[in-house]
Design an enzyme around this catalytic site. Structure first.
Site, mmCIF file in Angstrom:
data_model
loop_
_atom_site.group_PDB
_atom_site.id
_atom_site.type_symbol
_atom_site.label_atom_id
_atom_site.label_comp_id
_atom_site.label_asym_id
_atom_site.label_seq_id
_atom_site.Cartn_x
_atom_site.Cartn_y
_atom_site.Cartn_z
ATOM 1 N N GLU A 1 -25.160 15.466 91.774
ATOM 2 C CA GLU A 1 -25.288 16.619 93.156
ATOM 3 C C GLU A 1 -25.339 17.822 92.268
ATOM 4 O OE1 GLU A 1 -27.301 13.245 96.072
ATOM 5 O OE2 GLU A 1 -25.733 14.499 96.873
ATOM 6 N N GLU B 1 -30.881 7.861 93.529
ATOM 7 C CA GLU B 1 -30.746 7.970 95.189
ATOM 8 C C GLU B 1 -31.798 7.584 95.874
ATOM 9 O OE1 GLU B 1 -27.705 10.204 97.159
ATOM 10 O OE2 GLU B 1 -26.073 9.535 95.380
#
Length: 809
Positions: free
Chosen positions: A150, A219
């Site tokens: 991320e 995710e």
């Protein structure tokens, strides 16, 4: 001496796909990941193995190689997300604290000391995998690996240095020659050949940065994490399955659920700060490893339906047609067959649509899946699996006799770690070897002070960077304060009781998990940073900030290892009936218990305590707190875009009351339980509980889609027999259905735990469902014939049932 990285700086994902032996390198194209020459639709579930029931450091429960080999034996592929930064609500984001003290280091940017450490760790992990032949290119189960995590938002903050770092990380990873593709999530500019992937509650708007890369969702958030003092966040499975179907209908071919099993933040591994010890995440498998129904079963049916469509999904791009103002069809027509997804994006109302010369009804905010472009085998909003209601059952057999040892406060500063002028940052002193740091100084009070003659007492103000603070004067607790995850800082102000002469002020600063996210979070402060000021003296205010302060790391009980099997015997514990009732701060409690019979998972009920830590047989269960949850616990609807602030539960209750006790840590008899309580609590009410199913419910329509009614169109074959839907009920292993609490075939109202009869009801309902009593699992066909006739012709009917589960006889 070589420094060790925690193996927990890894995210592991076992892919829920039966894995034949991989015979060559894994590749990809625009449609999907390609394994053994075949494009595959892959469903995956995140599991952080150190958070799971511990059997596994590269030692003990951190045995990475053992875990991956276990996944391989179970027939699973693995996506190894190396990081090494993971976020994950893990202490310091998965980094070891010593890393912040490497000279000249700056985390996650174009910084040579950091890149050297990161490369060394990544090479270590890859080398371990290669030596055990665990990459798919070697015949192993690892089909994908991830570098960084991320980083896109961070890269924007770092600017050119961030861009240079992300390119370096990608090049470094690819150069390790694993023979499997590399992934970077939330990294829109991931350089070739690295695949950029999406994280979030929804990813249907995501597209990879090159047309020859597959569309991957690394995710898919199944719920949300929990913080002490906050509510429990739940995500309805109808919305989660809708999000997945929406992603697949637009060409998505890889979905990983974060989390599929969340587990427990054992020890001091929780980050945040203030992340709870439970990392349940409302995942399909709960903290204890039990199936959360209906989430687990409904997703399983979704996967089966999508896999029926796989040949068409991986072969062609969809044709998209409008079916209404907020409805559309995605149709995949290929030589191997036809598959369709019919979507209703309206969050308020059903829709009637006309598709392929047939009428279809679509519930609000839902997608129907038709593997043959004709037969509905699954609708995301129509749940046919049971709902299991879980309960913690008190284990009355495990009576505990408690003993107490009071933490020594009076002898503080007798042997300080260091003494200096002014206040020091907490982590610089403790290096995270303990949550606790004492700040100790003394104040001389003139006997003539007005407050000693009956005047107003003095007050003390303390400014702290967090996370919690206890104020002691001459060994007596004066007050406590705590920050929050959103605002860690503490501004304490309270009256204090001082005497004439020399007074000892001791501030116990408590870290509640180190930060795991944020630009340069390695530079953030913890502990008392001042000013510390004494008010209402005759002279006015006295600033103590730049006095001489002594520091003591940790608690006396920690230094004596009172939490261990050996250390617990090194002191004299107080015994007797007044132990629990005399609730004192900074107190150690000890008891022994035998392991309860049965196979149910175990937990400790800590509802009578305040805040502290727990150990069993020397192993740390984690931090506990009975901070009460505040939030907005209104009714939850599955329709409309989900956010973490929706669907809250637990308002007015302790955020976490029960704490998971892994059975692998227990011995048959005389298990040592040690509790350190910071604030004061009633240890006599601590008890063991068993987690099990209390009741199961189902609510199924007589026209519920059944995957058995689907068949590929083969000319000349006779029409198959129509399979009528069934109500399926299943108690836990070792249980049986002991009673039918509610049953109605007709138009019942309400939800599990609150069912009511509707206007239409078959009087035979109870009699039919009572046939399940005494069975661990049961199935009942939904049809008027099975219920003695049609109670309301020309109306669509349902069966709603709630069954009680009890230990089997």
């Amino acid at each position: 001496m070589a420094r060790r990285w925690p193996a927990a700086a890894l995210l592991l994902l076992g892919l829920a796909v039966a894995a034949a032996a991989v015979e060559g390198a894994v590749t990809y194209d625009k449609k999907a990941v390609v394994i053994n020459g075949q494009r595959r639709i892959l469903f995956s579930g995140s599991i952080h193995y150190p958070r799971s029931t511990p059997e596994y450091n590269f030692e003990g429960r951190y045995d990475l190689v053992k875990f991956i080999k276990t996944a391989q034996k179970a027939g699973l592929f693995v996506h190894l997300r190396i990081g090494p930064y993971i976020c994950g609500e893990w202490n310091f984001g998965g980094f070891p604290v010593w890393l912040k003290y490497v000279p000249g280091i700056s985390f996650r940017t174009d910084n040579e000391p950091f890149k050297t450490a990161m490369q060394g760790f990544t090479e270590k992990i890859v080398g371990m995998m290669k030596s055990e032949e665990l990459f798919a290119s070697q015949g192993g189960p690892i089909i994908l690996s991830q570098i960084e995590n991320e980083y896109g938002p961070e890269e924007k903050e770092f600017g050119a240095a961030g861009k240079s770092y992300s390119n370096w990380a990608a090049k470094m990873a690819v150069g390790l020659d694993t023979g499997v593709p590399w992934v970077m999530c939330k990294q829109d500019d991931a350089p070739d050949p690295v695949i950029n992937a999406c994280n979030g509650f929804y990813c249907d708007a995501f597209s990879p940065n090159q047309p020859y890369k597959p569309t991957m969702w690394t995710e898919a958030w199944t719920g949300w994490f929990t913080e002490f003092g906050g509510t429990i966040r739940k995500r309805p499975v109808e919305d989660l399955s809708f999000a997945v179907a929406r992603f697949v209908q637009k060409g998505g071919s890889f979905i990983n659920y974060y989390m599929y099993h969340g587990g427990t933040n054992f020890g001091r591994t929780a980050g945040g700060p203030f992340i709870t010890t439970s990392y349940d995440y409302d995942a399909p498998l709960d903290e204890y490893g039990l199936a959360r129904e209906p989430k687990y079963g409904h997703l399983k049916e979704l996967h089966r339906a999508i896999k029926l469509c796989e040949p068409a999904l991986v072969s062609v791009d969809p044709a998209v047609t409008s079916l209404g103002s907020m409805q559309e069809a995605h149709v995949y027509r290929s030589p191997s067959g036809c598959a369709a997804f019919l979507a209703n994006y309206n969050s308020n109302s059903h829709a009637k649509v006309f598709f392929n010369n047939e009428h279809y009804s679509l519930p609000p905010w839902s997608i129907s899946i038709l593997p043959d472009c004709k037969t509905v085998v699954f609708n995301t909003a129509t749940v046919g699996v049971q709902t299991s209601q879980m309960q913690m059952w008190a284990d009355g057999a495990s009576t505990m006799m408690w003993e107490r040892y009071d933490e020594e406060v009076g002898s503080l500063a007798a042997a300080p770690v260091l003494t200096t002028t002014g206040l020091l940052e907490q982590l610089n002193v403790t290096r995270d070897t303990s949550d606790y740091l004492w700040y100790i100084t003394s104040v001389d009070i003139n006997p003539s002070e007005t407050f000693l003659q009956g005047g107003k007492p003095l007050s003390l103000t303390v400014q702290s960077a967090g996370h919690a603070l206890h104020i002691f004067i001459n060994g007596q607790l004066q007050g406590s304060a705590s920050g929050t995850r959103e605002d860690k800082r503490i501004s304490y102000k309270g009256d204090v009781h001082l005497r004439a002469g020399t007074n000892k002020i001791a501030l116990l600063s408590v870290a509640c998990g180190l930060p795991n996210i944020g630009v340069h979070y390695e530079t953030w402060n913890t502990g008392v940073n001042g000013p510390v000021v004494l008010h209402r003296l005759d002279e006015g205010s006295r600033d103590l900030t730049w006095q001489t302060w002594s520091y003591q790391v940790g608690l006396k009980g920690e230094q004596m290892n009172l939490n261990s099997l050996e250390g617990a015997s090194s002191v004299e514990w107080m015994q007797g009936s007044l132990i629990a009732k005399n609730q004192m701060p900074l107190t150690w409690y000890r008891a022994y218990f035998d392991t309860p019979s049965g196979d149910e998972p175990l937990a400790l009920d800590m509802g009578s305590m305040g805040k502290g830590q727990i150990w069993i047989n020397g192993q740390s269960i984690g931090r506990y707190s009975t901070a009460y949850a505040t939030g907005d616990c209104k009714d939850c609807s599955y329709t409309g875009s989900f956010r973490a602030t929706r669907c809250q539960a637990g308002c007015g209750q302790p955020t976490q009351r029960w704490y998971h006790v892994p059975k692998s840590w227990l011995q048959p008899t005389r298990n040592l339980l040690v509790v350190f309580e910071e604030l004061g609590g009633d240890s006599s009410k601590i008890s063991l509980a068993k987690r099990s199913v209390s009741s199961v419910c189902a609510d199924v329509s007589e026209f519920h889609p059944d995957i058995k009614n689907w068949q590929t169109e083969n000319a000349g074959e006779p029409a198959p027999e129509f399979h009528k839907p069934k109500v399926h009920l299943r108690c836990a292993v070792g249980q049986s259905i002991s009673a039918i609490k509610f049953a109605s075939f007709g138009t019942p109202l309400g939800t599990c735990g609150n069912f009511e009869q509707g206007e239409c009801h078959s009087t035979k309902s109870h009699t039919v469902l009572e046939k399940c009593i005494g069975k661990q699992r049961c199935a009942v066909t939904i049809s008027p014939d099975n219920f003695g006739g049609d109670p309301c012709p020309n109306m669509m009917k349902r069966v709603a049932v709630e069954a009680v589960c009890s230990p089997g006889t």
